[in-house]
Write a protein that holds these residues in place. Sequence first.
Motif, mmCIF file in Angstrom:
data_model
loop_
_atom_site.group_PDB
_atom_site.id
_atom_site.type_symbol
_atom_site.label_atom_id
_atom_site.label_comp_id
_atom_site.label_asym_id
_atom_site.label_seq_id
_atom_site.Cartn_x
_atom_site.Cartn_y
_atom_site.Cartn_z
ATOM 1 N N LEU A 52 23.236 -41.257 -36.489
ATOM 2 C CA LEU A 52 21.888 -40.984 -36.383
ATOM 3 C C LEU A 52 21.779 -39.721 -36.225
ATOM 4 O O LEU A 52 20.685 -38.842 -36.661
ATOM 5 N N TRP A 53 22.182 -39.270 -35.020
ATOM 6 C CA TRP A 53 22.109 -37.786 -34.556
ATOM 7 C C TRP A 53 22.628 -36.909 -35.668
ATOM 8 O O TRP A 53 21.928 -36.054 -35.837
ATOM 9 N N GLN A 54 23.849 -37.202 -36.299
ATOM 10 C CA GLN A 54 24.205 -36.271 -37.249
ATOM 11 C C GLN A 54 23.389 -36.165 -38.420
ATOM 12 O O GLN A 54 23.435 -35.032 -38.932
ATOM 13 N N PHE A 55 22.811 -37.254 -38.727
ATOM 14 C CA PHE A 55 22.142 -37.279 -39.983
ATOM 15 C C PHE A 55 20.776 -36.415 -39.573
ATOM 16 O O PHE A 55 20.360 -35.567 -40.334
ATOM 17 N N GLY A 56 20.141 -36.579 -38.362
ATOM 18 C CA GLY A 56 19.181 -35.865 -37.968
ATOM 19 C C GLY A 56 19.101 -34.238 -38.085
ATOM 20 O O GLY A 56 18.392 -33.626 -38.600
ATOM 21 N N ILE A 57 20.402 -33.869 -37.691
ATOM 22 C CA ILE A 57 20.885 -32.561 -37.586
ATOM 23 C C ILE A 57 21.200 -32.027 -38.962
ATOM 24 O O ILE A 57 20.394 -30.786 -39.520
ATOM 25 N N SER A 58 21.835 -32.706 -39.873
ATOM 26 C CA SER A 58 22.150 -32.305 -41.155
ATOM 27 C C SER A 58 20.665 -32.197 -41.837
ATOM 28 O O SER A 58 20.572 -31.423 -42.760
ATOM 29 N N PHE A 59 19.793 -33.483 -41.737
ATOM 30 C CA PHE A 59 18.871 -33.562 -42.723
ATOM 31 C C PHE A 59 17.883 -32.435 -42.414
ATOM 32 O O PHE A 59 17.248 -31.610 -43.101
ATOM 33 N N ALA A 60 17.470 -31.872 -40.901
ATOM 34 C CA ALA A 60 16.859 -30.933 -40.306
ATOM 35 C C ALA A 60 17.276 -29.497 -41.044
ATOM 36 O O ALA A 60 16.678 -28.517 -41.343
ATOM 37 N N ALA A 61 18.647 -29.269 -40.657
ATOM 38 C CA ALA A 61 19.154 -28.057 -41.431
ATOM 39 C C ALA A 61 19.099 -28.056 -42.592
ATOM 40 O O ALA A 61 18.644 -26.665 -43.316
ATOM 41 N N SER A 62 19.325 -28.869 -43.728
ATOM 42 C CA SER A 62 19.094 -28.696 -44.956
ATOM 43 C C SER A 62 17.736 -28.527 -45.471
ATOM 44 O O SER A 62 17.285 -27.695 -46.392
ATOM 45 N N SER A 63 16.847 -29.231 -44.837
ATOM 46 C CA SER A 63 15.094 -29.209 -45.069
ATOM 47 C C SER A 63 14.783 -27.686 -44.505
ATOM 48 O O SER A 63 13.855 -26.832 -45.239
ATOM 49 N N TRP A 132 16.137 -27.125 -63.884
ATOM 50 C CA TRP A 132 17.406 -27.676 -63.571
ATOM 51 C C TRP A 132 17.907 -26.974 -62.284
ATOM 52 O O TRP A 132 18.454 -27.482 -61.339
ATOM 53 N N GLY A 133 17.906 -25.698 -62.395
ATOM 54 C CA GLY A 133 18.320 -24.888 -61.271
ATOM 55 C C GLY A 133 17.928 -25.247 -59.820
ATOM 56 O O GLY A 133 18.505 -25.176 -58.788
ATOM 57 N N ASP A 134 16.541 -25.389 -59.896
ATOM 58 C CA ASP A 134 15.961 -25.903 -58.632
ATOM 59 C C ASP A 134 16.348 -27.330 -57.977
ATOM 60 O O ASP A 134 16.519 -27.095 -56.890
ATOM 61 N N VAL A 135 16.523 -28.174 -59.057
ATOM 62 C CA VAL A 135 16.961 -29.431 -58.448
ATOM 63 C C VAL A 135 18.549 -29.460 -57.999
ATOM 64 O O VAL A 135 19.159 -30.011 -57.115
ATOM 65 N N LEU A 136 19.160 -28.706 -58.780
ATOM 66 C CA LEU A 136 20.700 -28.511 -58.506
ATOM 67 C C LEU A 136 20.917 -27.655 -57.119
ATOM 68 O O LEU A 136 21.804 -28.069 -56.372
ATOM 69 N N ALA A 137 20.178 -26.786 -56.824
ATOM 70 C CA ALA A 137 20.347 -26.070 -55.669
ATOM 71 C C ALA A 137 19.900 -26.762 -54.444
ATOM 72 O O ALA A 137 20.565 -26.968 -53.490
ATOM 73 N N GLY A 138 18.940 -27.528 -54.874
ATOM 74 C CA GLY A 138 18.301 -28.628 -53.592
ATOM 75 C C GLY A 138 19.432 -29.803 -53.520
ATOM 76 O O GLY A 138 19.743 -30.157 -52.228
ATOM 77 N N ALA A 139 19.939 -30.426 -54.492
ATOM 78 C CA ALA A 139 21.159 -31.282 -54.431
ATOM 79 C C ALA A 139 22.335 -30.626 -53.488
ATOM 80 O O ALA A 139 22.940 -31.096 -52.872
ATOM 81 N N ALA A 140 22.800 -29.361 -54.009
ATOM 82 C CA ALA A 140 23.629 -28.692 -53.351
ATOM 83 C C ALA A 140 23.527 -28.444 -51.678
ATOM 84 O O ALA A 140 24.383 -28.698 -50.924
ATOM 85 N N LEU A 141 22.476 -27.981 -51.366
ATOM 86 C CA LEU A 141 21.935 -27.677 -50.025
ATOM 87 C C LEU A 141 22.101 -29.047 -49.348
ATOM 88 O O LEU A 141 22.777 -29.072 -48.237
ATOM 89 N N GLY A 142 21.518 -30.206 -49.737
ATOM 90 C CA GLY A 142 21.645 -31.591 -49.068
ATOM 91 C C GLY A 142 22.803 -31.750 -48.834
ATOM 92 O O GLY A 142 23.189 -32.331 -47.681
ATOM 93 N N MET A 143 23.697 -31.749 -49.965
ATOM 94 C CA MET A 143 25.047 -32.219 -49.640
ATOM 95 C C MET A 143 25.862 -31.359 -48.767
ATOM 96 O O MET A 143 26.671 -31.871 -48.035
ATOM 97 N N ALA A 144 25.816 -30.096 -48.952
ATOM 98 C CA ALA A 144 26.638 -29.188 -48.163
ATOM 99 C C ALA A 144 26.372 -29.590 -46.715
ATOM 100 O O ALA A 144 27.407 -29.299 -46.055
ATOM 101 N N PHE A 145 25.391 -29.550 -46.183
ATOM 102 C CA PHE A 145 24.914 -29.672 -44.921
ATOM 103 C C PHE A 145 25.504 -31.266 -44.389
ATOM 104 O O PHE A 145 26.023 -31.341 -43.434
ATOM 105 N N SER A 146 25.417 -32.175 -45.278
ATOM 106 C CA SER A 146 26.061 -33.423 -44.808
ATOM 107 C C SER A 146 27.594 -33.456 -44.899
ATOM 108 O O SER A 146 28.360 -33.907 -43.924
ATOM 109 N N TYR A 147 28.127 -32.826 -45.646
ATOM 110 C CA TYR A 147 29.637 -32.583 -45.776
ATOM 111 C C TYR A 147 30.046 -31.920 -44.499
ATOM 112 O O TYR A 147 31.214 -31.862 -44.002
ATOM 113 N N TRP A 148 29.301 -30.928 -44.042
ATOM 114 C CA TRP A 148 29.619 -29.996 -43.032
ATOM 115 C C TRP A 148 29.405 -30.446 -41.572
ATOM 116 O O TRP A 148 30.487 -30.421 -40.645
ATOM 117 N N LEU A 149 28.351 -31.154 -41.522
ATOM 118 C CA LEU A 149 27.788 -31.712 -40.232
ATOM 119 C C LEU A 149 28.225 -33.258 -39.897
ATOM 120 O O LEU A 149 27.964 -33.623 -38.598
#
Length: 175
Positions: A52-63, A132-149
Amino acid sequence: MKPLALITSCVIGTLSLSAHASTSEDLAQILRFGLPAAAAATSWAKDDSEGLWQFGISFAASSATALALKSSVDAERPDGSSNDSFPSGHATNTFAAASYLQQRYGWEYGVPAYALASWTAVSRVNTDHHRWGDVLAGAALGMAFSYWLVDPYSPVQLTPLIGKDSVMLTGSIRF
């Protein structure tokens, strides 16, 4: 709680909320907050405070990164409604939740979450809120922080304890 039961509960909850949604825009808005709430609820149901802590940090960082990019890039939306098109916040939020679920708990949680996140992203393009570039960039941001954190969840944890005259190994198993 079994993954299928948990995912079914989340989908039924989303569908019951979508009964009040008059458009795909409304449903995308529900999923923008509902999918992250389902990710947090999954960790809570599993008594996984570390997750839950890791999700909070990764979600906050990507947002926060998405918001910073929105204000600095200043890209106009396809429908001309505002200048905060890049990246898609809806895609960032839903893909952050989906990738958290997949990274932490595996593909049996990730596949349905990625399906809902993908639907959200496609609906944002179909309603002319994003390109499409907007949603692909958003998806990449959300995924990158989750995979990192976010670390994969393991019910078995071993911890070495080193004292002045001894070395021990302690462990725990979650049921």
